[in-house]
Write a protein that holds these residues in place. Structure first.
Motif, PDB file in Angstrom:
ATOM      1  N   GLY A  35     -14.488   9.643 -20.287  1.00 57.36           N
ATOM      2  CA  GLY A  35     -14.821  10.675 -21.256  1.00 57.36           C
ATOM      3  C   GLY A  35     -14.191  12.016 -20.936  1.00 57.36           C
ATOM      4  N   LEU A  36     -12.945  11.984 -20.461  1.00 55.97           N
ATOM      5  CA  LEU A  36     -12.207  13.190 -20.131  1.00 55.97           C
ATOM      6  C   LEU A  36     -10.965  13.289 -21.000  1.00 55.97           C
ATOM      7  CD1 LEU A  36     -12.146  12.913 -16.217  1.00 55.97           C
ATOM      8  CD2 LEU A  36     -13.577  14.457 -17.543  1.00 55.97           C
ATOM      9  N   SER A  37     -10.310  14.433 -20.959  1.00 56.36           N
ATOM     10  CA  SER A  37      -8.990  14.527 -21.558  1.00 56.36           C
ATOM     11  C   SER A  37      -7.994  13.799 -20.656  1.00 56.36           C
ATOM     12  CB  SER A  37      -8.563  15.989 -21.714  1.00 56.36           C
ATOM     13  OG  SER A  37      -8.326  16.576 -20.436  1.00 56.36           O
ATOM     14  N   ARG A  38      -6.868  13.397 -21.201  1.00 60.51           N
ATOM     15  CA  ARG A  38      -5.870  12.695 -20.398  1.00 60.51           C
ATOM     16  C   ARG A  38      -5.368  13.579 -19.262  1.00 60.51           C
ATOM     17  NH1 ARG A  38      -0.764  12.344 -19.292  1.00 60.51           N
ATOM     18  NH2 ARG A  38      -0.340  14.193 -20.531  1.00 60.51           N
ATOM     19  N   VAL A  39      -5.179  14.872 -19.554  1.00 63.50           N
ATOM     20  CA  VAL A  39      -4.684  15.792 -18.532  1.00 63.50           C
ATOM     21  C   VAL A  39      -5.674  15.910 -17.378  1.00 63.50           C
ATOM     22  CG1 VAL A  39      -4.062  18.189 -18.047  1.00 63.50           C
ATOM     23  CG2 VAL A  39      -3.259  17.089 -20.146  1.00 63.50           C
ATOM     24  N   SER A  40      -6.964  16.025 -17.699  1.00 65.22           N
ATOM     25  CA  SER A  40      -7.987  16.122 -16.649  1.00 65.22           C
ATOM     26  C   SER A  40      -8.074  14.837 -15.843  1.00 65.22           C
ATOM     27  CB  SER A  40      -9.352  16.445 -17.264  1.00 65.22           C
ATOM     28  OG  SER A  40      -9.348  17.735 -17.849  1.00 65.22           O
ATOM     29  N   ALA A  41      -8.035  13.705 -16.530  1.00 62.00           N
ATOM     30  CA  ALA A  41      -8.097  12.423 -15.821  1.00 62.00           C
ATOM     31  C   ALA A  41      -6.917  12.281 -14.865  1.00 62.00           C
ATOM     32  CB  ALA A  41      -8.098  11.276 -16.830  1.00 62.00           C
ATOM     33  N   ARG A  42      -5.744  12.715 -15.301  1.00 59.38           N
ATOM     34  CA  ARG A  42      -4.564  12.591 -14.431  1.00 59.38           C
ATOM     35  C   ARG A  42      -4.710  13.477 -13.195  1.00 59.38           C
ATOM     36  NH1 ARG A  42       0.904  14.214 -13.522  1.00 59.38           N
ATOM     37  NH2 ARG A  42       2.242  12.389 -13.251  1.00 59.38           N
ATOM     38  N   ARG A  43      -5.292  14.646 -13.335  1.00 57.52           N
ATOM     39  CA  ARG A  43      -5.496  15.509 -12.168  1.00 57.52           C
ATOM     40  C   ARG A  43      -6.403  14.834 -11.143  1.00 57.52           C
ATOM     41  NH1 ARG A  43      -7.238  21.436 -12.648  1.00 57.52           N
ATOM     42  NH2 ARG A  43      -6.450  21.348 -10.512  1.00 57.52           N
ATOM     43  N   TYR A  44      -7.489  14.227 -11.617  1.00 56.56           N
ATOM     44  CA  TYR A  44      -8.385  13.526 -10.693  1.00 56.56           C
ATOM     45  C   TYR A  44      -7.688  12.314 -10.072  1.00 56.56           C
ATOM     46  CZ  TYR A  44     -12.499  16.252 -11.980  1.00 56.56           C
ATOM     47  OH  TYR A  44     -13.396  17.281 -12.145  1.00 56.56           O
ATOM     48  N   LEU A  45      -6.955  11.571 -10.869  1.00 60.00           N
ATOM     49  CA  LEU A  45      -6.254  10.387 -10.351  1.00 60.00           C
ATOM     50  C   LEU A  45      -5.213  10.775  -9.314  1.00 60.00           C
ATOM     51  CD1 LEU A  45      -5.841   8.523 -13.755  1.00 60.00           C
ATOM     52  CD2 LEU A  45      -7.192   7.707 -11.802  1.00 60.00           C
ATOM     53  N   GLU A  46      -4.480  11.848  -9.570  1.00 61.88           N
ATOM     54  CA  GLU A  46      -3.470  12.284  -8.616  1.00 61.88           C
ATOM     55  C   GLU A  46      -4.112  12.818  -7.331  1.00 61.88           C
ATOM     56  OE1 GLU A  46      -0.208  12.025  -8.536  1.00 61.88           O
ATOM     57  OE2 GLU A  46      -0.128  10.955 -10.433  1.00 61.88           O
ATOM     58  N   HIS A  47      -5.275  13.439  -7.460  1.00 67.63           N
ATOM     59  CA  HIS A  47      -5.987  13.881  -6.260  1.00 67.63           C
ATOM     60  C   HIS A  47      -6.405  12.684  -5.419  1.00 67.63           C
ATOM     61  CE1 HIS A  47      -8.823  15.688  -3.518  1.00 67.63           C
ATOM     62  NE2 HIS A  47      -9.760  14.883  -3.975  1.00 67.63           N
ATOM     63  N   LEU A  48      -6.946  11.648  -6.048  1.00 67.41           N
ATOM     64  CA  LEU A  48      -7.346  10.456  -5.316  1.00 67.41           C
ATOM     65  C   LEU A  48      -6.134   9.766  -4.688  1.00 67.41           C
ATOM     66  CD1 LEU A  48     -10.009   9.023  -7.802  1.00 67.41           C
ATOM     67  CD2 LEU A  48     -10.436  10.164  -5.615  1.00 67.41           C
ATOM     68  N   TYR A  49      -5.009   9.824  -5.390  1.00 56.71           N
ATOM     69  CA  TYR A  49      -3.776   9.259  -4.828  1.00 56.71           C
ATOM     70  C   TYR A  49      -3.333  10.047  -3.600  1.00 56.71           C
ATOM     71  CZ  TYR A  49       1.254   8.398  -4.460  1.00 56.71           C
ATOM     72  OH  TYR A  49       2.512   8.129  -4.004  1.00 56.71           O
ATOM     73  N   ALA A  50      -3.387  11.380  -3.687  1.00 54.16           N
ATOM     74  CA  ALA A  50      -3.007  12.220  -2.546  1.00 54.16           C
ATOM     75  C   ALA A  50      -3.947  12.000  -1.369  1.00 54.16           C
ATOM     76  CB  ALA A  50      -3.007  13.692  -2.959  1.00 54.16           C
ATOM     77  N   ALA A  51      -5.208  11.653  -1.656  1.00 56.15           N
ATOM     78  CA  ALA A  51      -6.184  11.414  -0.596  1.00 56.15           C
ATOM     79  C   ALA A  51      -6.059  10.020   0.005  1.00 56.15           C
ATOM     80  CB  ALA A  51      -7.603  11.609  -1.143  1.00 56.15           C
ATOM     81  N   GLY A  52      -5.154   9.203  -0.525  1.00 50.43           N
ATOM     82  CA  GLY A  52      -4.932   7.877   0.028  1.00 50.43           C
ATOM     83  C   GLY A  52      -5.915   6.828  -0.468  1.00 50.43           C
ATOM     84  N   LEU A  53      -6.663   7.127  -1.524  1.00 51.07           N
ATOM     85  CA  LEU A  53      -7.675   6.202  -2.020  1.00 51.07           C
ATOM     86  C   LEU A  53      -7.189   5.362  -3.198  1.00 51.07           C
ATOM     87  CD1 LEU A  53     -10.781   8.566  -1.902  1.00 51.07           C
ATOM     88  CD2 LEU A  53     -10.027   6.923  -0.187  1.00 51.07           C
ATOM     89  N   VAL A  54      -6.035   5.710  -3.718  1.00 52.17           N
ATOM     90  CA  VAL A  54      -5.531   5.066  -4.930  1.00 52.17           C
ATOM     91  C   VAL A  54      -4.066   4.713  -4.733  1.00 52.17           C
ATOM     92  CG1 VAL A  54      -4.935   5.499  -7.355  1.00 52.17           C
ATOM     93  CG2 VAL A  54      -7.171   6.171  -6.495  1.00 52.17           C
ATOM     94  N   GLN A  55      -3.661   3.569  -5.264  1.00 53.02           N
ATOM     95  CA  GLN A  55      -2.260   3.181  -5.283  1.00 53.02           C
ATOM     96  C   GLN A  55      -1.667   3.512  -6.644  1.00 53.02           C
ATOM     97  OE1 GLN A  55      -2.814  -0.997  -4.425  1.00 53.02           O
ATOM     98  NE2 GLN A  55      -2.154  -0.747  -2.307  1.00 53.02           N
TER      99      GLN A  55
END
Length: 221
Positions: free
Chosen positions: A182-202
């Protein structure tokens, strides 16, 4: 403002990286350097808070530049930006206390997320008193401590995005994750990229017929 020195032997790369830094609120570039010796001189003359340090310099290896900086009493923080993927190099960088390690090639969002995370950690470092374990975890922030969130992101929403990935069958694009949470695409991408930078996401790239490839995210583990 956080003063940044950009070190890269390629003039155009240094220019692009400097432009990226200037686009992030709270950061400004105070100088660039194309060799290890010039980087050391610039650190002494400019006293930057943060150095974006390439490793493959024409005269000195970047980690040797870092060692000489410390020997001369310079305590500025360092984010390595390099194409060096050798495990031993990454481990040596971690042992020498770099704040982050960003692999080339990268885009603006990759660097922005790391700068925002660095700024959040820097703000925590300014606290005079540790109130509890959560403060300790933030001060030791890194891949194992994703609670250090960039400005504008919340822990609660980050957990929702992480849950969406864990429960997904396969990978999700930013648009698909946005629809689930239930987010905007831009907001979701920021969270996804943060999780990727934290090593939790491929992250994988899905190539279509035209345009940039789609980034797809999958929970690690």
């Amino acid at each position: 403002m956080i003063d940044v020195l950009v070190v890269d032997d390629d003039f155009m790369v240094a220019k692009v990286n400097s432009t990226f830094v200037e686009r992030v609120d709270g950061f400004r570039v105070v100088g660039t350097a194309g060799t290890g010796e010039r980087a050391l001189a610039a650190v002494g003359a400019l006293s930057p808070a943060l150095v974006l340090l390439d490793l493959y310099l024409p005269d000195l290896f970047g980690l040797d530049v870092l060692a000489r900086m410390r020997a001369r009493g310079h305590d500025c923080d360092v984010i390595v930006i390099s194409a060096a993927r050798e495990l031993d190099t990454v481990r040596r960088a971690a042992r020498r206390g770099v704040s982050d390690y960003l692999l080339k090639p990268f885009d603006f969002d990759d660097l922005r997320l790391r700068l925002e995370r660095y700024a959040a950690q820097r703000e925590d470092h300014g606290r005079a008193v540790i109130s509890g374990q959560a403060d300790v975890d933030r001060l030791l922030g890194g891949p194992s401590h994703p609670a250090v969130l960039p400005k504008g992101l919340s822990v609660e929403t980050s957990e929702l995005v992480g849950r969406a990935l864990r429960e997904a069958e396969g990978s999700l694009s930013a648009s698909e994750c946005a629809a689930v949470v239930g987010l905007s695409r831009v907001s979701a991408r920021r969270y996804l990229e943060h999780l990727y930078a934290a090593g939790l996401v491929q992250v994988s790239l899905k190539y279509g017929g035209t345009g940039r490839p789609e980034r797809r995210y999958r929970h690690r583990g």
